[in-house]
Motif scaffolding. Sequence first.
Motif, mmCIF file in Angstrom:
data_model
loop_
_atom_site.group_PDB
_atom_site.id
_atom_site.type_symbol
_atom_site.label_atom_id
_atom_site.label_comp_id
_atom_site.label_asym_id
_atom_site.label_seq_id
_atom_site.Cartn_x
_atom_site.Cartn_y
_atom_site.Cartn_z
ATOM 1 N N VAL A 85 -2.517 10.243 10.833
ATOM 2 C CA VAL A 85 -3.685 9.847 10.058
ATOM 3 C C VAL A 85 -3.309 9.888 8.589
ATOM 4 O O VAL A 85 -2.610 10.802 8.140
ATOM 5 C CB VAL A 85 -4.882 10.795 10.309
ATOM 6 C CG1 VAL A 85 -6.035 10.492 9.365
ATOM 7 C CG2 VAL A 85 -5.340 10.718 11.755
ATOM 8 N N GLY A 86 -3.774 8.879 7.852
ATOM 9 C CA GLY A 86 -3.520 8.859 6.413
ATOM 10 C C GLY A 86 -4.570 8.030 5.699
ATOM 11 O O GLY A 86 -5.443 7.419 6.330
ATOM 12 N N PHE A 87 -4.471 8.018 4.362
ATOM 13 C CA PHE A 87 -5.410 7.277 3.531
ATOM 14 C C PHE A 87 -4.654 6.399 2.542
ATOM 15 O O PHE A 87 -3.742 6.874 1.861
ATOM 16 C CB PHE A 87 -6.317 8.237 2.754
ATOM 17 C CG PHE A 87 -7.147 9.113 3.641
ATOM 18 C CD1 PHE A 87 -8.250 8.596 4.308
ATOM 19 C CD2 PHE A 87 -6.817 10.441 3.834
ATOM 20 C CE1 PHE A 87 -9.006 9.398 5.144
ATOM 21 C CE2 PHE A 87 -7.570 11.250 4.664
ATOM 22 C CZ PHE A 87 -8.666 10.727 5.327
ATOM 23 N N VAL A 88 -5.046 5.132 2.471
ATOM 24 C CA VAL A 88 -4.450 4.214 1.498
ATOM 25 C C VAL A 88 -4.929 4.643 0.113
ATOM 26 O O VAL A 88 -6.134 4.746 -0.132
ATOM 27 C CB VAL A 88 -4.849 2.752 1.786
ATOM 28 C CG1 VAL A 88 -4.266 1.827 0.728
ATOM 29 C CG2 VAL A 88 -4.384 2.332 3.180
ATOM 30 N N LEU A 89 -3.991 4.879 -0.794
ATOM 31 C CA LEU A 89 -4.325 5.414 -2.110
ATOM 32 C C LEU A 89 -4.611 4.355 -3.167
ATOM 33 O O LEU A 89 -5.215 4.666 -4.192
ATOM 34 C CB LEU A 89 -3.173 6.296 -2.616
ATOM 35 C CG LEU A 89 -2.827 7.518 -1.791
ATOM 36 C CD1 LEU A 89 -1.590 8.193 -2.369
ATOM 37 C CD2 LEU A 89 -4.006 8.482 -1.737
ATOM 38 N N SER A 113 0.820 -1.208 0.000
ATOM 39 C CA SER A 113 0.000 0.000 0.000
ATOM 40 C C SER A 113 0.857 1.264 0.000
ATOM 41 O O SER A 113 2.027 1.254 0.374
ATOM 42 C CB SER A 113 -0.943 0.006 1.208
ATOM 43 O OG SER A 113 -0.201 0.084 2.401
ATOM 44 N N VAL A 114 0.211 2.340 -0.442
ATOM 45 C CA VAL A 114 0.786 3.682 -0.395
ATOM 46 C C VAL A 114 -0.199 4.519 0.405
ATOM 47 O O VAL A 114 -1.377 4.617 0.049
ATOM 48 C CB VAL A 114 0.962 4.272 -1.814
ATOM 49 C CG1 VAL A 114 1.520 5.691 -1.739
ATOM 50 C CG2 VAL A 114 1.857 3.382 -2.663
ATOM 51 N N VAL A 115 0.267 5.082 1.520
ATOM 52 C CA VAL A 115 -0.616 5.810 2.440
ATOM 53 C C VAL A 115 -0.223 7.286 2.440
ATOM 54 O O VAL A 115 0.905 7.636 2.773
ATOM 55 C CB VAL A 115 -0.514 5.246 3.873
ATOM 56 C CG1 VAL A 115 -1.476 5.978 4.801
ATOM 57 C CG2 VAL A 115 -0.783 3.743 3.893
ATOM 58 N N TYR A 116 -1.182 8.131 2.079
ATOM 59 C CA TYR A 116 -0.955 9.578 2.067
ATOM 60 C C TYR A 116 -1.229 10.139 3.457
ATOM 61 O O TYR A 116 -2.318 9.959 4.005
ATOM 62 C CB TYR A 116 -1.873 10.237 1.035
ATOM 63 C CG TYR A 116 -1.601 11.710 0.845
ATOM 64 C CD1 TYR A 116 -0.427 12.143 0.244
ATOM 65 C CD2 TYR A 116 -2.516 12.662 1.273
ATOM 66 C CE1 TYR A 116 -0.175 13.492 0.071
ATOM 67 C CE2 TYR A 116 -2.275 14.012 1.101
ATOM 68 C CZ TYR A 116 -1.097 14.425 0.498
ATOM 69 O OH TYR A 116 -0.850 15.763 0.333
#
Length: 196
Positions: free
Chosen positions: A51-55, A38-41
């Motif tokens: 806090v981040g979001f999986v892109l 995964s890549v998490v922003y």
Amino acid sequence: MEKEFQDLFQIRHNNDRVEVGKVLIAEPFLEGKYFNRSVVYIVEHDDSGSVGFVLNKPLPYTASELVKELDGVYFPVYIGGPVERNQLYYIHRRNDIPDSVRIADGIYWGGDFKAVTEMLQAGKILQEEIRFFAGYSGWMETQLDNELKENSWMVGTISADVLFTVPNSGLWEQVMSSLGGKHKLWANFPEDPILN
């Protein structure tokens, strides 16, 4: 020579600092449905946590199918992470959405949902200007630091153009490779080497 070869496969954190607007790139063999490759922003990072979001984990649903207020908005929705999966979050490129939090140049998080809904219904927000996520990825206090020490993540950067390119299959390989050196080798390493 043998030591250099072995070092290619020694996974170590790249020592870049985690900051708002950067991405976490999962090490090649990190397991789990949320974080495998995964890549998490990262949208929030301080002493109390991150806090981040999986892109790069799309759901088989559109925004319209998940949220009745977004009827007719057929934009994709991504798995943002394992926390609050029944909530919709968004990052966007619009500085005219009230109550948005500026993350980086031209990148904002959240904002007034009613305003977003009205703008989407009026066709004023394009798909390449917003990304929706079901849930988010969260780390308490030193939790992310510990995962970095365990070499679970590399830290990298991502441009707004790449961030808002949907679909973005191959994103993990792209950002891992952008770190250069042996990371390029990791980016091309098969997900399951036993099956290849």
